[in-house]
Scaffold this motif. Structure first.
Motif, short mmCIF file in Angstrom:
data_model
loop_
_atom_site.label_atom_id
_atom_site.label_comp_id
_atom_site.label_asym_id
_atom_site.label_seq_id
_atom_site.Cartn_x
_atom_site.Cartn_y
_atom_site.Cartn_z
N VAL A 4 0.62 -1.44 0.34
CA VAL A 4 -0.06 -0.36 0.03
C VAL A 4 0.97 1.54 -0.02
O VAL A 4 1.88 1.32 0.68
N TRP A 5 0.03 2.35 -0.52
CA TRP A 5 1.17 3.62 -0.94
C TRP A 5 0.53 4.88 -0.07
O TRP A 5 -0.58 4.11 -0.98
N LEU A 6 1.07 5.15 0.47
CA LEU A 6 0.26 6.26 1.24
C LEU A 6 0.93 7.54 1.18
O LEU A 6 2.17 7.75 1.00
N ARG A 7 0.10 9.08 1.52
CA ARG A 7 0.49 9.87 0.77
C ARG A 7 -0.18 10.72 1.87
O ARG A 7 -0.82 10.94 2.51
N ARG A 8 1.28 11.76 2.10
CA ARG A 8 -0.07 13.19 2.61
C ARG A 8 0.83 14.34 2.25
O ARG A 8 1.85 14.36 2.14
N ARG A 9 0.72 15.68 1.71
CA ARG A 9 0.58 16.70 1.39
C ARG A 9 1.81 17.54 2.83
O ARG A 9 1.27 17.77 3.93
N VAL A 10 2.67 17.54 2.06
CA VAL A 10 3.65 18.44 3.10
C VAL A 10 2.85 19.90 3.21
O VAL A 10 3.32 20.72 2.31
N MET A 11 3.32 20.13 4.82
CA MET A 11 2.97 21.80 5.45
C MET A 11 4.52 22.06 5.17
O MET A 11 5.04 22.48 5.47
N ARG A 12 4.15 23.29 4.10
CA ARG A 12 5.30 24.27 4.35
C ARG A 12 5.06 25.60 5.72
O ARG A 12 4.07 26.05 5.02
N LEU A 13 6.07 25.46 6.22
CA LEU A 13 6.00 26.84 6.67
C LEU A 13 6.79 27.74 7.55
O LEU A 13 8.07 27.53 7.36
N GLN A 14 6.29 29.25 7.17
CA GLN A 14 7.51 29.64 7.49
C GLN A 14 7.75 30.55 9.08
O GLN A 14 6.36 30.75 9.30
N ARG A 15 8.60 30.96 9.61
CA ARG A 15 9.00 31.69 10.71
C ARG A 15 8.47 33.24 11.06
O ARG A 15 8.59 33.60 10.24
N THR A 16 7.31 33.38 11.95
CA THR A 16 6.52 34.86 11.32
C THR A 16 7.60 35.53 13.14
O THR A 16 7.60 36.44 12.84
N ASP A 17 8.46 35.11 13.88
CA ASP A 17 9.46 35.74 14.99
C ASP A 17 10.71 36.31 14.51
O ASP A 17 10.66 36.02 13.18
N ALA A 18 11.36 37.02 14.58
CA ALA A 18 12.77 37.35 14.41
C ALA A 18 13.56 36.85 14.74
O ALA A 18 14.40 36.93 14.47
N ALA A 19 13.49 35.74 15.12
CA ALA A 19 14.48 35.38 15.53
C ALA A 19 15.35 33.93 14.20
O ALA A 19 15.14 33.91 13.41
#
Length: 85
Positions: free
Chosen positions: A70-85
């Protein structure tokens, strides 16, 4: 001399891509299910992957001996940092 060449009816899969893709939209997981596992146990296993890991069924194959892949897939979530660090 030609002992390492594939047969004409064989399917050869190359694991490398010719050009790397800049972004992948899905991440993949391949699950092999043994032929001695019951259908309800396999259903429970795939349900847990779907509920807790957010995986969805992309493809499934049943082999001659009863084993399943069985091949399973899930969407990759691309998150960007919102703080100044």
């Amino acid at each position: 001399m030609n002992e390492f060449l594939p047969r004409a009816d064989a399917h050869v899969v190359s694991p490398r891509r010719k050009q790397p893709t800049p972004r992948r939209h899905f991440e993949w997981r391949v699950v092999d299910i043994a032929s001695d596992m019951s259908r309800s146990d396999a259903h429970g296993l795939l349900t847990e992957h779907a509920e807790y890991g957010q995986w969805e069924l992309a493809r499934s194959v049943i082999y001659t001996g009863g084993a399943r892949r069985v091949w399973l897939r899930r969407r990759v979530m691309r998150l960007q940092r919102t703080d100044a660090a």
